[in-house]
Design a protein around this motif. Structure first.
Motif, mmCIF file in Angstrom:
data_model
loop_
_atom_site.group_PDB
_atom_site.id
_atom_site.type_symbol
_atom_site.label_atom_id
_atom_site.label_comp_id
_atom_site.label_asym_id
_atom_site.label_seq_id
_atom_site.Cartn_x
_atom_site.Cartn_y
_atom_site.Cartn_z
ATOM 1 N N TYR A 1 0.814 -1.224 0.000
ATOM 2 C CA TYR A 1 0.000 0.000 0.000
ATOM 3 C C TYR A 1 0.846 1.273 0.000
ATOM 4 N N PHE B 1 -0.053 5.924 -1.273
ATOM 5 C CA PHE B 1 -0.135 7.168 -0.501
ATOM 6 C C PHE B 1 0.445 8.355 -1.271
ATOM 7 N N LEU C 1 -2.207 9.626 -3.747
ATOM 8 C CA LEU C 1 -3.226 10.475 -3.124
ATOM 9 C C LEU C 1 -2.662 11.865 -2.904
ATOM 10 N N ASN C 2 -1.425 11.938 -2.400
ATOM 11 C CA ASN C 2 -0.760 13.224 -2.190
ATOM 12 C C ASN C 2 -0.677 14.013 -3.491
ATOM 13 N N CYS D 1 -1.293 17.806 10.633
ATOM 14 C CA CYS D 1 -1.249 16.466 10.048
ATOM 15 C C CYS D 1 -0.298 15.546 10.822
ATOM 16 N N ILE E 1 -6.134 2.683 7.929
ATOM 17 C CA ILE E 1 -5.763 3.367 6.687
ATOM 18 C C ILE E 1 -6.472 4.715 6.547
ATOM 19 N N PRO E 2 -7.764 4.868 6.971
ATOM 20 C CA PRO E 2 -8.424 6.176 6.845
ATOM 21 C C PRO E 2 -7.659 7.320 7.512
ATOM 22 N N ILE F 1 -4.850 8.272 5.275
ATOM 23 C CA ILE F 1 -5.368 8.981 4.099
ATOM 24 C C ILE F 1 -5.628 10.456 4.432
ATOM 25 N N ILE F 2 -6.229 10.703 5.602
ATOM 26 C CA ILE F 2 -6.486 12.086 6.027
ATOM 27 C C ILE F 2 -5.166 12.826 6.218
ATOM 28 N N TYR F 3 -4.183 12.139 6.832
ATOM 29 C CA TYR F 3 -2.850 12.725 7.027
ATOM 30 C C TYR F 3 -2.246 13.145 5.687
ATOM 31 N N VAL F 4 -2.292 12.252 4.709
ATOM 32 C CA VAL F 4 -1.715 12.531 3.390
ATOM 33 C C VAL F 4 -2.437 13.703 2.727
ATOM 34 N N PHE F 5 -3.767 13.739 2.850
ATOM 35 C CA PHE F 5 -4.579 14.809 2.253
ATOM 36 C C PHE F 5 -4.181 16.170 2.833
#
Length: 401
Positions: A273, A277, A280-281, A315, A327-328, A331-335
């Motif tokens: 995975y 990431f 997404l970034n 973040c 994982i959610p 994902i929020i961290y990366v966003f």
């Protein structure tokens, strides 16, 4: 009416690329040659070392030693760039700093070989000074933010190739796949050197500096640095950007090298995975840069940069409190990190160039790079030690600074 609608549909970034022919366009279009292999490897580089028995502390030690060498290389970067020219120095940095370094990385299997690879990669710092000069010296000052945005976009588009390495690693494991990718990286950089030689031209300021420094010794040019250092220290605007640059350099160093260990070794996320990431970034940053960035050009730099720095801190907290296997949260961290980076990075680079004396751009850039790396260099080892105690601690440190 049709002509008005057509004019309105033209995106400012597309118009900027049409306007800036020559070096800016060539370097922007070449960026994926570096960006694609870099982003194929980046999520797995630390894991590649760790899988071969390199400990957290050793990884941190390698980073700190490499940064110490980078300080020295950066310090001489401006002198080399002025004497040899922006174009030749860029080619040398790509050849030794990436081409040769990647070949050593491809065969590395112990602490010493990894250290040698990182030391070769330190010569990329000479490239940084020359490359930035080659990119923007013949461009208009009002185009700088757009040019840096294009460079960011070039790197981001390359990230969409990252899942390829994830799929390959899922089938063949980390070490053999990363070894092959480093060889591909080396070949790409050799191609980049050839394209730079054939399609880039020395800048006007580069030719002036080459002529002026022709009869001046390296020692004399080093002695002249004392005046430049005072000039930089007295410039409040440059010092503000330098302060932010140091913070961002440290946070990037820590997050780049310890994120993969944190999410795989502590949060229990499968290695396959890791490549998703960065995608997404990249997606978030691309949407922001293409759809929003040009709309913020009328806003003072201070407001977007403050918002971005606050988001960087926020973040880090998200990652620290992320539950195991969640994982959610990642994902929020990366966003959030992507939005922060899109706000801060192009503005930081543009602000720096806007406040530098064009006549001394190469040497002042190399000085600032040296200061940045010098201040950040102890934190590679420190972050490695923190990670060996608790994998959350490097990100607590990021939040603190």
């Amino acid at each position: 009416m049709a002509q008005i609608i057509k004019a309105q549909r033209k995106h400012p970034l597309i118009e900027l690329l049409k306007k800036n022919k020559g070096n800016p366009r060539t370097l922007i279009l070449m960026e994926p040659l570096w960006g694609i292999p870099y982003n194929l490897i980046a999520p797995f580089a630390t894991l590649y070392m760790y899988t071969q028995g390199i400990t957290d502390v050793q990884i941190g030690l390698i980073l700190s030693i490499a940064m110490f060498v980078q300080v020295i290389v950066s310090f001489f970067g401006g002198i080399v760039t002025d004497k040899l020219g922006r174009k030749v120095t860029t080619m040398m940095g790509d050849f030794f700093g990436w081409g040769i370094a990647c070949l050593v990385w491809a065969v590395s299997g112990n602490f010493w070989l990894f250290l040698i690879a990182f030391l070769f990669n330190s010569f990329e710092q000479v490239n940084q000074t020359a490359w930035f000069c080659l990119l923007i010296e013949d461009a208009d000052s009002e185009d700088l933010l757009g040019i840096y945005t294009w460079i960011s976009i070039g790197g981001l588009v390359a990230i969409f190739f990252a899942p390829i390495s994830g799929l390959l690693i899922n089938s063949f494991t980390v070490v053999p796949v990363v070894r092959v990718l480093y060889v591909v990286f080396a070949v790409n950089m050799m191609i980049k050197v050839i394209i730079t030689f054939r399609h880039c031209e020395e800048t006007r300021q580069g030719k002036i500096r080459m002529e002026k420094t022709k009869g001046i010794s390296v020692l004399q040019m080093l002695f002249e640095y004392k005046n430049l250092i005072l000039k930089v220290l007295k410039n409040k605007e440059i010092m503000k950007v330098l302060f932010v640059s140091v913070i961002l350099h440290i946070t990037n160093l820590v997050s780049t090298n310890f994120f993969s260990l944190y999410v795989t070794q502590r949060l229990g996320i499968a290695e396959r995975y890791l490549a998703f990431f960065p995608i997404l970034n990249a997606s978030v940053m691309l949407i922001f840069m293409i759809g929003i960035q040009h709309r913020l050009e009328s806003v003072k730099f201070r407001i977007p940069m403050w918002i971005g720095l606050v988001l960087y801190a926020a973040c880090s907290i998200l990652l620290i409190v992320a539950p195991i296997g969640s994982i959610p949260f990642i994902i929020i961290y990366v966003f959030v990190a992507a939005v922060a980076s899109a706000l801060v990075m192009p503005r930081k680079d543009a602000l720096l160039q806007l406040n530098i004396d064009p006549k001394e751009r190469a040497r002042i850039n190399s000085l600032i790079m040296s200061f940045t790396i010098a201040f950040a260099s102890p934190f590679g080892y420190f972050a490695g030690w923190l990670s060996s105690v608790d994998r959350r601690f490097p990100f607590v440190f990021i939040f603190a600074i």
